[in-house]
Design a protein around this motif. Structure first.
Motif, PDB file in Angstrom:
ATOM      1  N   ASP A 514       0.793  -1.227   0.000  1.00 39.69           N
ATOM      2  CA  ASP A 514       0.000   0.000   0.000  1.00 39.69           C
ATOM      3  C   ASP A 514       0.825   1.277   0.000  1.00 39.69           C
ATOM      4  N   PHE A 515       2.074   1.188   0.437  1.00 40.96           N
ATOM      5  CA  PHE A 515       2.881   2.398   0.557  1.00 40.96           C
ATOM      6  C   PHE A 515       4.042   2.424  -0.433  1.00 40.96           C
ATOM      7  N   LEU A 516       4.798   1.332  -0.471  1.00 39.25           N
ATOM      8  CA  LEU A 516       5.942   1.275  -1.370  1.00 39.25           C
ATOM      9  C   LEU A 516       5.553   0.815  -2.768  1.00 39.25           C
ATOM     10  N   GLN A 517       4.310   0.388  -2.923  1.00 39.32           N
ATOM     11  CA  GLN A 517       3.760  -0.017  -4.216  1.00 39.32           C
ATOM     12  C   GLN A 517       4.571  -1.148  -4.859  1.00 39.32           C
ATOM     13  N   LYS A 518       5.031  -2.088  -4.022  1.00 37.67           N
ATOM     14  CA  LYS A 518       5.788  -3.218  -4.548  1.00 37.67           C
ATOM     15  C   LYS A 518       4.833  -4.308  -5.029  1.00 37.67           C
ATOM     16  N   PRO A 519       5.175  -4.965  -6.124  1.00 37.50           N
ATOM     17  CA  PRO A 519       4.366  -6.120  -6.519  1.00 37.50           C
ATOM     18  C   PRO A 519       4.455  -7.221  -5.468  1.00 37.50           C
ATOM     19  N   LYS A 520       3.456  -8.055  -5.427  1.00 36.22           N
ATOM     20  CA  LYS A 520       3.380  -9.105  -4.416  1.00 36.22           C
ATOM     21  C   LYS A 520       4.595 -10.012  -4.452  1.00 36.22           C
ATOM     22  N   ALA A 521       5.116 -10.247  -5.648  1.00 35.26           N
ATOM     23  CA  ALA A 521       6.257 -11.159  -5.785  1.00 35.26           C
ATOM     24  C   ALA A 521       7.514 -10.618  -5.125  1.00 35.26           C
ATOM     25  N   GLU A 522       7.585  -9.301  -4.886  1.00 37.28           N
ATOM     26  CA  GLU A 522       8.779  -8.687  -4.305  1.00 37.28           C
ATOM     27  C   GLU A 522       8.639  -8.452  -2.809  1.00 37.28           C
ATOM     28  N   SER A 523       7.516  -8.854  -2.234  1.00 36.24           N
ATOM     29  CA  SER A 523       7.324  -8.708  -0.800  1.00 36.24           C
ATOM     30  C   SER A 523       7.622 -10.031  -0.114  1.00 36.24           C
ATOM     31  N   ARG A 524       7.410 -10.076   1.185  1.00 35.00           N
ATOM     32  CA  ARG A 524       7.687 -11.300   1.929  1.00 35.00           C
ATOM     33  C   ARG A 524       6.701 -12.384   1.543  1.00 35.00           C
ATOM     34  N   GLN A 525       7.241 -13.614   1.400  1.00 37.50           N
ATOM     35  CA  GLN A 525       6.442 -14.776   1.023  1.00 37.50           C
ATOM     36  C   GLN A 525       6.413 -15.760   2.199  1.00 37.50           C
ATOM     37  N   TRP A 526       5.578 -16.783   2.042  1.00 33.67           N
ATOM     38  CA  TRP A 526       5.497 -17.792   3.094  1.00 33.67           C
ATOM     39  C   TRP A 526       6.851 -18.447   3.347  1.00 33.67           C
TER      40      TRP A 526
END
Length: 581
Positions: A514-526
């Motif tokens: 919501d803030f850094l506008q990163k795609p889901k693939a670049e955020s923390r994963q399981w």
């Protein structure tokens, strides 16, 4: 050893040394007292950790709320500028599809919420201390500030160079030329080496740059009451929202010159390029800073990035520069608090400042670099003695507005004095918690119960050091119950940490999305949950060991060498908008 003549200087080294000494001696020499000590220590520790979980949850909610409000503002700006040519739109209107959603029905309330983001009243002077940092990293950090909508009219950059860095002036001038006309002021300072009484580090660099830059602003006719100093790190990605929230907090304050504004820190720039142990350490560090911000009395410490008025900096004599001020952020807060008779408070700014993890080439090299950084951080234990000395110093003068001889004024003075003492004691507790818990909890949590079990109930009779007749757990039902309670509490100790990490995982994904506008693939994963398997090693290597060493080194007069944390930076990875002048 003149420093050690002060009793307050002995607190920091004696606490961890005592904790280590009683691990084997407690069960042997005074097992009954030792059981009580363990019970009270673990109970207090568990209570404090549960309290931190609650405060961390409050901070995380406020961060998300602030981001939602900002996104509404951006969405409103985007809709207002939708008919403009793309080239002249506000730089902040680069949004994801999520941010183009239809506005809420209650548009009037939304507009009232975001109205304060307009028309800044202050000149924001951002101090960027650095020493041998990659020029690309500095260009990236300053470039992000240059994209802010009011940078050209309301921002001043204080680029704090060190004269000991080769070609520092050429480097500084090159950066000043690169960002020419993108800020209201761009001031480069060179901190001289070997100033008598100074210790090399961020604090002395910031102090010199602040004095130099403020003097230059005054020479240029800037009103000191309009200047807000923001101390940054060379890798801090400060968003525009932070500056807007600082403006709002100052505008809402009855006395903005008694505020120190502190945001949470967040590590998401290169977190997947460092070892899991390094990543987890900075996650827990970030969580501790966030929980610290939700203090109802405003007695919380800044970390890395923070802001204060030029008037307040002048009043307290700017930053201290001796060896005992190495923890520059916390030390400056303490100095402001004590120099203003406890009137300074922290205004939390619920906007995450995105930082860079320590990074080097090679796995073991990276782990070692994080260990070196941890040792430098925990040298801030000098603030324990500084706090204890100043907390019990007699205050000068009477509170403002008091009239001697007036009964009501006497009552007011008594109430004010009692509140001041309470605040001082609270600050002492917070400082001791910040520095003594890391230096003792690791040893006691990992070793106290197993070692006592081994000494009092050895696996072989030949190893028995305490006779059954002298074993209080065997001879007393009360101590047997107390021993069982201690073991139960130790089992419960990790659960607040698990709760903290659970909250953090949700918050990290929310900030990225919501803030850094990163795609889901670049955020923390399981898969990144496996990082937490390194927690026991990371806690001991990056917290317990360096904090204990820092405490013990207080017995020495030798000044610690200042080493800058290594952080790799590849210019190809920087945002195009940042590197375009």
């Amino acid at each position: 050893m003149s420093r050690l003549r002060s009793p307050s200087e002995w607190v920091a080294p004696l606490v961890p040394l005592t904790a280590l000494a009683i691990l084997p001696l407690g069960p042997l020499l005074f097992p009954r007292i030792y059981l009580f000590l363990l019970f009270f220590y673990f109970t207090l520790f568990l209570y404090s950790q549960v309290n931190h979980v609650c405060k961390f949850y409050m901070t995380s909610c406020r961060i998300r709320s602030t981001i939602v409000k900002w996104n509404k503002h951006i969405r409103s700006k985007s809709m207002d500028q939708s008919d403009m040519p793309t080239g002249v739109r506000h730089p902040s209107t680069k949004l994801t599809e999520r941010s183009h959603a239809v506005m809420d029905d209650d548009k009037l309330e939304e507009m009232e919420q975001v109205q304060y983001y307009e028309n800044p009243n202050y000149l924001h002077a951002i101090i960027i201390p650095n020493y041998c940092e990659p020029e690309g990293l500095l260009k990236d950090t300053i470039g992000r500030l240059a994209t802010h909508s009011n940078a050209k009219t309301n921002y001043a950059i204080f680029l704090a160079m060190e004269e000991t860095e080769e070609n520092w002036k050429v480097k500084g001038d090159r950066l000043a030329s690169f960002f020419q006309d993108r800020f209201a002021h761009f001031i480069v300072s060179g901190h001289p080496a070997n100033i008598p009484g100074e210790s090399r580090g961020k604090g002395s660099n910031v102090a010199y740059a602040a004095r130099f830059g403020c003097a230059e602003l005054l020479r240029r006719g800037v009103d000191r009451r309009r200047v807000v100093l923001t101390v940054s790190d060379s890798d801090s990605a400060i968003p525009e929202l932070y500056m807007r929230e600082v403006e709002d907090a100052l505008n809402r304050s009855d006395n903005p010159h008694y505020l120190l504004l502190a945001p949470p820190i967040f590590f998401s720039r290169n977190c997947y390029q460092v070892p899991a142990a390094v990543r987890v350490t900075d996650i827990t560090w970030s969580a501790m800073v966030m929980s610290n911000l939700s203090n109802s009395k405003g007695l919380s410490f800044p970390c890395s990035t923070y802001s204060l008025s030029m008037v307040l900096a002048e009043r307290v004599g700017y930053w201290d520069t001796d060896a005992d001020a190495v923890g520059e952020d916390m030390h400056m807060w303490l100095k402001c608090f004590f120099k203003t008779d406890g009137q300074v408070r922290t205004a939390p700014i619920y906007v995450p400042i995105n930082l860079t993890n320590v990074q080097t080439e090679g796995y073991l090299s990276n782990v070692n670099a994080r260990y070196v950084q941890a040792k430098r951080h925990y040298n801030g234990v000098a603030d324990v003695a500084y706090t204890l000395k100043n907390a019990f110093t007699q205050q000068r003068g009477a509170p403002k507005g008091s009239l001697l001889g007036d009964a009501s004024s006497s009552l007011a003075m008594a109430a004010s004095s009692a509140a001041a003492w309470t605040d001082k004691l609270t600050v002492c507790f917070l400082i001791l918690e910040a520095h003594m818990i890391p230096a003792t909890s690791g040893w006691l949590m990992f070793a106290a119960v197993p070692l006592m079990q081994f000494i009092l109930f050895p696996p072989f009779s030949a190893l028995a050091l305490v006779s059954p007749a002298q074993n209080p757990i065997l001879t007393s039902e009360f101590y047997a119950m107390l021993w069982n309670m201690v073991k139960i509490i130790t089992v419960l100790l990790p659960f607040p940490l698990f709760a903290t990490l659970s909250i953090y995982e949700h918050l990290h994904r929310s900030i990225d999305r919501d803030f850094l506008q990163k795609p889901k693939a670049e955020s923390r994963q399981w898969k990144h949950l496996l990082d937490y398997a390194t927690l026991p090693v990371a806690a001991w290597l990056f917290m317990t060991l360096p904090s204990t060493l820092a405490c013990v080194k207080r017995l020495s007069q030798k000044e610690q060498q200042y080493i800058v944390s290594e952080k790799l930076f590849h210019e190809d990875d920087a945002p195009v908008a940042v590197l375009t002048a």
